[in-house]
Design a protein around this motif. Structure first.
Motif, PDB file in Angstrom:
ATOM      1  N   VAL A   1      -3.044  -4.728  -4.239  1.00 40.60           N
ATOM      2  CA  VAL A   1      -2.909  -5.310  -2.650  1.00 40.60           C
ATOM      3  C   VAL A   1      -2.418  -6.748  -2.828  1.00 40.60           C
TER       4      VAL A   1
ATOM      5  N   PRO B   1      -0.334  -9.745   5.536  1.00 38.35           N
ATOM      6  CA  PRO B   1      -0.775  -8.564   5.987  1.00 38.35           C
ATOM      7  C   PRO B   1      -0.075  -7.451   6.176  1.00 38.35           C
ATOM      8  N   VAL B   2      -1.351  -6.054   6.221  1.00 36.02           N
ATOM      9  CA  VAL B   2      -0.351  -4.881   6.775  1.00 36.02           C
ATOM     10  C   VAL B   2       0.447  -4.923   7.368  1.00 36.02           C
TER      11      VAL B   2
ATOM     12  N   HIS C   1      -3.549  -9.410  11.849  1.00 31.36           N
ATOM     13  CA  HIS C   1      -3.225 -10.338  10.893  1.00 31.36           C
ATOM     14  C   HIS C   1      -5.438 -10.026  10.072  1.00 31.36           C
TER      15      HIS C   1
ATOM     16  N   HIS D   1      -8.595  -0.358  -0.717  1.00 30.15           N
ATOM     17  CA  HIS D   1      -7.401  -1.346  -0.829  1.00 30.15           C
ATOM     18  C   HIS D   1      -6.722  -0.572   0.632  1.00 30.15           C
TER      19      HIS D   1
ATOM     20  N   ASP E   1     -10.452   0.156   4.444  1.00 41.07           N
ATOM     21  CA  ASP E   1     -10.181  -1.767   5.066  1.00 41.07           C
ATOM     22  C   ASP E   1      -9.214  -2.298   5.077  1.00 41.07           C
ATOM     23  N   ARG E   2      -8.183  -2.413   5.225  1.00 43.29           N
ATOM     24  CA  ARG E   2      -6.887  -3.020   5.226  1.00 43.29           C
ATOM     25  C   ARG E   2      -6.988  -2.828   6.802  1.00 43.29           C
TER      26      ARG E   2
END
Length: 370
Positions: free
Chosen positions: A20, A24-25, A63, A329, A332-333
């Motif tokens: 993780v 942010p992604v 975010h 991981h 959910d993100r």
């Protein structure tokens, strides 16, 4: 069906958990344009396709919680919030073709996958949610979802209900069979093994329902599940025996894996359902996975696959943990559980686009090697 809480002893994941990152992604480096172009081709209007791209980009770039407000702020500023809210909660586009395209994309990219069924925390106006994940050794992607509305939603607010909502409330078992039937009958996908934790479920009904679709299963079951030994003349055996006792009778018959693990294997019959098309008993293997040596620590799995080695079944059983890792991981993100609105259609559209964002992350990382 058993919940999501860890069970001890728990199987070792087939690969290390996805790390993780602290940031942010971010949008994947490549392949996203091609993926989203095919996913959103079914949307009839250009403005809907544009909103879908914006929402997918927002899920990957936002975010924190992936609310519609936060997604709008990340991609187009607050002025886009009303447009995205209408697109998700009030528009007319159908999410089913998007899911079908995603499932077919995964089937081509990762052909050696199985379908893993896992529950997810439902939104406030639903009783339960099931996800069907295409899972293989390196990764997994959610491709279909099933939801049962809570309370009297079946009689209220028809505008908020998906057109595919059954006329009467479904049981969890019916939801499992129905979501898999959609994959093979409606979407034309090649049948794949179905893997799930079925402790607490009606195992014979589940096996019969999936067998009627031509789907082999690998189910984790409880020690008290009643099964029939393959060959026995006793009346007690004809009435069924607990799976734990049947495994105890088979503990002298071990199958060793290449990793040093051992499994006790017993041939059993799963009783059919009287008065149904699935009334015939189904032959199956009852497998208890343990550690090394001669002691079997009971993780009981029921497999209807024919002539599949215990080591292969053990690796397939690990796909449940693969899905749980990827949900934590990756899914959910990208906000798979972040929809908080009251519209069930809105929930379906959000979770569909979050599944697409999950797939974009998976395939951009090169985890699709088969």
């Amino acid at each position: 069906m058993h919940g999501n809480s860890p069970t001890k002893p728990r199987p070792r994941p087939p690969v290390a958990s996805v790390p993780v990152p602290r940031q942010p992604v971010a949008e994947p480096a490549g392949g996203l344009d091609e993926l989203r172009a095919s996913l959103f081709a079914s949307l009839p209007r250009a403005d809907q396709r544009k909103r879908a791209r914006e929402y997918l980009d927002g899920l990957l770039a936002t975010h924190g919680r992936k609310s519609i407000r936060n997604i709008a702020a990340a991609v187009s500023g607050r002025a886009a919030e009303q447009r995205l809210h209408h697109f998700i909660c009030e528009s007319t586009w159908d999410w089913t073709p998007v899911r079908r395209t995603l499932a077919r994309y995964v089937a081509v990219t990762a052909p050696d996958h199985a379908w893993v069924v896992r529950p997810m925390r439902p939104p406030r106006n639903a009783r339960w949610v099931l996800g069907v994940w295409s899972a293989w050794r390196r990764a997994s992607v959610p491709v279909n979802w099933r939801l049962r509305p809570a309370g009297d939603h079946h009689r209220q607010g028809k505008g908020s209900l998906p057109r595919s909502t059954p006329q009467r409330p479904e049981s969890v078992l019916e939801g499992v069979v129905g979501s898999c039937a959609e994959l093979v009958r409606d979407w034309g996908l090649r049948p794949r093994p179905v893997v799930m934790d079925a402790r607490g479920s009606d195992v014979p009904a589940l096996v019969g329902g999936l067998a009627a679709l031509g789907l082999p299963v690998l189910l984790r079951i409880g020690a008290g599940t009643l099964l029939h030994p393959a060959c026995s003349a006793s009346r007690a055996a004809d009435r069924g025996m607990p799976a734990g006792e049947l495994v105890g009778m088979a503990r002298g018959r071990f199958a060793s894996g290449s990793d040093g693990s051992e499994a006790a294997v017993a041939t059993v019959r799963v009783p059919g359902q009287p008065g149904t098309h699935a009334g015939e008993a189904v032959s199956a293997s009852l497998v208890a996975f343990g550690g090394t040596g001669t002691k079997v620590t009971a993780q009981l799995w029921l497999a209807t696959h024919s002539d599949v080695a215990a080591g292969v079944l053990r690796r397939m059983s690990m796909l449940v943990q693969r899905v749980d890792d990827d949900r934590l991981h990756i899914a959910d993100r990208v906000g798979i559980g972040d929809f908080t609105g009251g519209s069930l259609r809105g929930w379906h559209r959000h979770v569909t686009l979050a599944s697409a964002a999950h797939a974009a992350m998976v395939f951009s990382r090169g985890t699709s090697e088969t």
